[in-house]
Design a protein around this motif. Sequence first.
Motif, PDB file in Angstrom:
ATOM      1  N   GLN A  88     -33.882   6.577 -12.917  1.00 29.75           N
ATOM      2  CA  GLN A  88     -32.600   7.209 -12.620  1.00 29.75           C
ATOM      3  C   GLN A  88     -31.965   7.961 -13.734  1.00 29.75           C
TER       4      GLN A  88
ATOM      5  N   GLU B   8     -35.198  11.290   3.077  1.00 28.62           N
ATOM      6  CA  GLU B   8     -33.687  11.283   2.719  1.00 28.62           C
ATOM      7  C   GLU B   8     -33.081  10.222   2.094  1.00 28.62           C
ATOM      8  N   ASP B   9     -33.687   9.058   2.442  1.00 30.35           N
ATOM      9  CA  ASP B   9     -33.145   7.885   1.927  1.00 30.35           C
ATOM     10  C   ASP B   9     -33.668   7.745   0.408  1.00 30.35           C
TER      11      ASP B   9
ATOM     12  N   GLN C  29     -34.157  10.562  -1.430  1.00 31.10           N
ATOM     13  CA  GLN C  29     -33.483  11.508  -2.435  1.00 31.10           C
ATOM     14  C   GLN C  29     -32.081  10.675  -2.451  1.00 31.10           C
ATOM     15  N   LYS C  30     -31.418   9.957  -1.703  1.00 34.82           N
ATOM     16  CA  LYS C  30     -30.085   9.432  -2.147  1.00 34.82           C
ATOM     17  C   LYS C  30     -30.211   8.203  -3.151  1.00 34.82           C
ATOM     18  N   ARG C  31     -31.198   7.510  -3.029  1.00 35.17           N
ATOM     19  CA  ARG C  31     -31.238   6.481  -3.978  1.00 35.17           C
ATOM     20  C   ARG C  31     -31.849   7.081  -5.334  1.00 35.17           C
TER      21      ARG C  31
ATOM     22  N   GLN D 244     -31.260   9.138  -8.258  1.00 32.90           N
ATOM     23  CA  GLN D 244     -30.143  10.032  -8.880  1.00 32.90           C
ATOM     24  C   GLN D 244     -30.807  10.683  -9.897  1.00 32.90           C
TER      25      GLN D 244
END
Length: 465
Positions: free
Chosen positions: A331, A351-352, A354-356, A358
Motif C-alpha cells: 500500500q 478491477e477488484d 486495482q481497487k484494493r 492503492q
Amino acid sequence: MKNFGENDTIVAISTPPGEGGIGIIRISGENSGIVASKLFKCAKKDLTVENFESHKVVYGKIVDEKGNVIDEALCIAMWAPNSYTKENVVEIQSHGGALVVRRILELALQNGARMAEPGEFTKRAFLNGRLDLSQAQSVMDIIKARTDASLRMAAGHLQGKFSDEIKAMRHDILEVIAHLEASIDFPEDDIEDVAKDEASAKVRSIKNRIEEMLSTFNTGRILRDGLVTAIIGKPNVGKSSLLNTLLREDRAIVTDIPGTTRDSLEEYANIGGVPLKIIDTAGIRETEDKVEQIGVEKSMSYVQKADLILALFDTSSDLTKEDEEIINLLQGKEGIVLLTKNDLSCVLDIEDLQKRLQGNFKYMQISTFNNDGIKELEQEIVNRVYSGTVKQAEGVFVNNVRQANALKEAQKYLEDCLNTIEMDMAEDFIVIDIRSAWEKLGEITGDTVDEDIIDQIFSQFCIGK
C-alpha cells in the motif's frame, strides 16, 4: 595511504586471484627497471631491463636469488612519462598459476619494491596529472561494468566527457568572477550594473546546466550499481520462473511445491543495457518452517529498499490470504504489478485488485510459459530507468553520490549568488558565493579536493589497479 609520495617503487599482482592462462605483475616507480632486472633475465644476456626499449615486449626467464628458473615470461618496460602512472612502469607476464605469480611478487619485494596499496597505481596517475579524479574513479567503473550501457558510461567518463562538462562550467564561472572583480577594481568605469547583469545571465545558464546533469543521476547510479529489483508474491505465483526468464538461464528451482524458495536469491540480468540486480524473494505466506519464516521476513524488508518492485499475482486463481498480505505490504508504494500465468484462463478479478491496491502501479500481463509480455516488461523497465534521458549521452551522466552532492552544493551557491544580485548587494558578496560554486565543482575533478577524500576514494580500489 601511508608512505605515499616518497620516491619508492611499488609492486602488485594485477590479474585476479586464482589460476589463469596469464598472470601480470606490475611495478611502478623510478627504480622499476632496476627491481625487474634482478628477477627477469632476457635471452640476450647482455641486455637488462633498464636498457629495454619502451613498450617493446621481451622474452626471458624469471630467476630467484640463487639463479633457479621459476618460469618463462614476457617483460614490457614503459618508461616515464608514457605509462599508466607517468612513472617508470614494468609489467611481467608469466603463466597464471597462483604459486608462480605469488613467487614473482615475493622476488620483487625482496629486491627493493614495496607492496602497492589499494588503488595506488591509479592514485599516482591522478597525482601525476594523467587522470583527473572523475576519470580515475571511472577506472573501477569500467572493471565492474555489467552491461554495454554501463561500459559506455564508464568509458565516457574515462575519456573525459564528464570532466569536460565540469571544466567548461568552471571556466565560465571564472569569467564571471573576472568581470565582477574588474568592476570592483575600476569603479570609475561605471561597469558595475553591466557586470551584474552579465553575471546573472551566466549564473542562471550554469545553474540550468547543473540541473540537467543532476537529472541523469538516478539513471547513472543504476547503470553503475544496478537497479535493485524485488520480485514479490505468494508461493507458486511464478517468481522463480520470472527470474529464470529474465536471466535467460535456469538459476532458480521451479516446482509446484510451495516454499521451494526459502531464502532470497540475488542475480544480475542485462535488460536492454540496464543492469538489474534481481532479488527473487521467498513466497510470502504463514509457515511453521523457521528457515522459511526468515526468508519471508527478508522478502518484506526488500520491499522497503528496492528501486523497483515487481509484484506478482496469479490470474488463474482468486485472491488468497497470502495475496491480501502482499496487498497490505504494498500500500502506498510504486512499481509494476505482473499478472502471471496469462496462458491460462483468467479467474482473478483484476478491477477488484486495482481497487484494493492503492499506489502508483503499472499493470502488465505476462506468461513465463510462452514468454508473453516479457519483451514489453523489459522495455518498461528500460523506460523507467532512462526516464527521458538520452541513451547516447551516458558518458556525461552523473553516476556516484560524491559527484551528485558536489553538484547540488554548487547549485546552492549559485542560487545564493542570484539572490545576492537581486538584493543589489556589492560585488564582493556576489564573488564569494560564485567562487564557492567554482570550488565545489573542482572537487569533482580533484582540483580543489582534500587529501583525505582522495585517500578514501582510492582505498576502494582493488590492489594492482
